[in-house]
Design an enzyme around this catalytic site. Structure first.
Site, PDB file in Angstrom:
ATOM      1  CB  CYS A   1      -6.050  90.218  32.385  1.00  0.00           C
ATOM      2  SG  CYS A   1      -6.430  91.072  33.919  1.00  0.00           S
TER       3      CYS A   1
ATOM      4  CG  HIS B   1      -4.104  87.890  37.232  1.00  0.00           C
ATOM      5  ND1 HIS B   1      -3.463  88.087  36.021  1.00  0.00           N
ATOM      6  CD2 HIS B   1      -5.420  88.164  36.995  1.00  0.00           C
ATOM      7  CE1 HIS B   1      -4.333  88.465  35.117  1.00  0.00           C
ATOM      8  NE2 HIS B   1      -5.529  88.509  35.675  1.00  0.00           N
TER       9      HIS B   1
ATOM     10  CG  HIS C   1      -7.780  84.455  32.421  1.00  0.00           C
ATOM     11  ND1 HIS C   1      -6.631  85.164  32.177  1.00  0.00           N
ATOM     12  CD2 HIS C   1      -8.588  85.278  33.146  1.00  0.00           C
ATOM     13  CE1 HIS C   1      -6.729  86.370  32.725  1.00  0.00           C
ATOM     14  NE2 HIS C   1      -7.902  86.461  33.320  1.00  0.00           N
TER      15      HIS C   1
END
Length: 406
Positions: free
Chosen positions: A165, A333, A298
């Site tokens: 990520c 995400h 995040h």
């Protein structure tokens, strides 16, 4: 090779993205302002979890994406998404010509052409005489990057980064370092990822997917919603910025990547990796916590990740918390694309004073003394934005985007 010059400025000259909330930057910003999330039931991915697990899909079929990308529909969805966003970024930079400029493409992803490989094995596994081998031709992560580079005519430097990520953030960081080393003049940096059965099934096995719409940094959060998309920035040297007729968007003033080596997937509970990435980016930029005007979190919505990131923010920003939010509450995400997409949002936060809302937030986390923003605001005085991207394997990266004065 030229000696690394840490004081050499690196500017963001162009932005491009596609996500579940829009096919370009303008559409995505409108969705953020209007509070329109892109999360919903599965429409395009062929999965047994349809109707069960919400995702944030780009609202285009592969055929429709191929028309936007001006590429054949047979290639991977990841490459199609990347082509659309990377081209928009270069077009928005409006650099008159790349001729004579050392230009690179640094693109990140985590799944490569997995979507096409999955189609191949549906036919191949029951009968090894069947299946189209061309479907696995674009399987590896680097194939998507090469396709985009070829279409954009970029030859000087082409590479792929895959660090879960944090991939896109690391791509942007790498691009900045190449410019500071005097190796490149222009870098298109960011990433793309498409939803696949592999990723959806994998995250479902980890038991960190929310069966409802995600609620990052809420005390009642239940997990993340996967998404797909692409986001790229065009980084340029000071020399190129001075030659441009249009104004640059902002400056990439700081960055840092760390690894706490705590666990294959979980973040360290004390937020050590997150803290080191943020504090390192601040040190790299010469800024202090009080200088940051907005944090793009995040903020995945999982129990572990939000607590780790929040604990690190509490440690670093105690008594001077800036506005903050997770735009993953809109886009889901997007894994390898998330750092690129959120770099675009962060750059526009600096340029236009945008503060984005954290959708579906209701209850402050009991462990933290701060809450994310719940409304969209603009024309705020935002001089520096911190963007966080924390990935599996402990790879934690933070970028800082700063206003260009004058």
């Amino acid at each position: 090779m030229q000696k690394y010059n840490k004081d050499m400025p690196v500017f963001v000259a162009g932005l491009g993205m596609i996500s579940a909330i829009g096919n370009n930057v303008a559409e995505c910003i409108s969705a953020l302002e209007e509070g329109r999330a892109g999360i919903g039931d599965v429409s395009y991915l062929n999965t047994v979890h349809r109707g069960e697990i919400p995702v944030a899909e780009v609202k285009q079929s592969n055929h429709e994406l191929s028309l936007l990308a001006r590429l054949p529909g047979r290639i991977s969805r990841t490459a199609l998404l990347g082509m659309i966003a990377a081209r928009e970024a270069l077009d928005s930079a409006a650099i008159e010509t790349l001729s004579g400029l050392r230009t690179g493409l640094i693109s990140a992803n985590t799944v490569g052409g997995m979507d096409k490989s999955e189609q191949f094995f549906i036919d191949f596994l029951p009968d090894h005489a069947k299946g189209k081998l061309k479907d696995v031709f674009y399987h590896e992560c680097a194939a998507s990057t090469r396709l985009v580079a070829d279409q954009l005519g970029i030859r000087n430097y082409v590479t792929t980064i895959s660090t879960a990520c944090s991939s896109s953030a690391n791509a942007i960081m790498h691009g900045a370092r190449l410019i500071k080393h005097g190796m490149l003049d222009v870098v298109v940096a960011g990433g793309a990822d498409a939803l696949t059965k592999f990723t959806l099934n994998g995250f479902n096995t980890l038991m960190i997917l929310d069966r409802a719409y995600c609620k990052p940094f809420d005390d009642d959060r239940n997990g993340l919603n996967l998404g797909e998309g692409a986001g790229y920035v065009v980084l340029v040297s000071e020399k190129v910025a001075e030659l441009m007729k249009s104004e640059v968007v902002c400056r990439l003033s700081g960055y840092c990547n760390t690894n706490d080596a705590y666990h294959q997937t979980a973040s360290s509970p004390d937020g050590k990796g997150s803290y080191l990435a943020m504090s390192g980016a601040l040190e790299n930029s010469g800024l202090t916590p009080s200088d940051i005007g907005y944090i793009n979190l995040h903020g995945t919505g999982t129990q572990n990740n939000d607590l780790a990131e929040g604990t690190a923010i509490k440690r670093l920003f105690d008594s001077c918390y800036p506005p903050m939010s997770s735009t993953k509450s809109f886009t889901g995400h997007t894994l390898g694309a998330s750092g690129g997409i959120e770099a675009v949002f962060s750059s526009l936060s600096v340029k236009s004073g945008f503060i984005y809302p954290n959708l579906r937030f209701h209850t402050r986390m009991r462990e933290l003394p701060f809450v994310p923003e719940s409304v969209f605001s603009k024309d705020e005085s935002v001089k520096h934005v911190l963007s966080n991207s924390f990935g599996f394997g402990g790879s934690c990266s933070s970028l800082i985007f700063s206003k260009v004065e004058g």
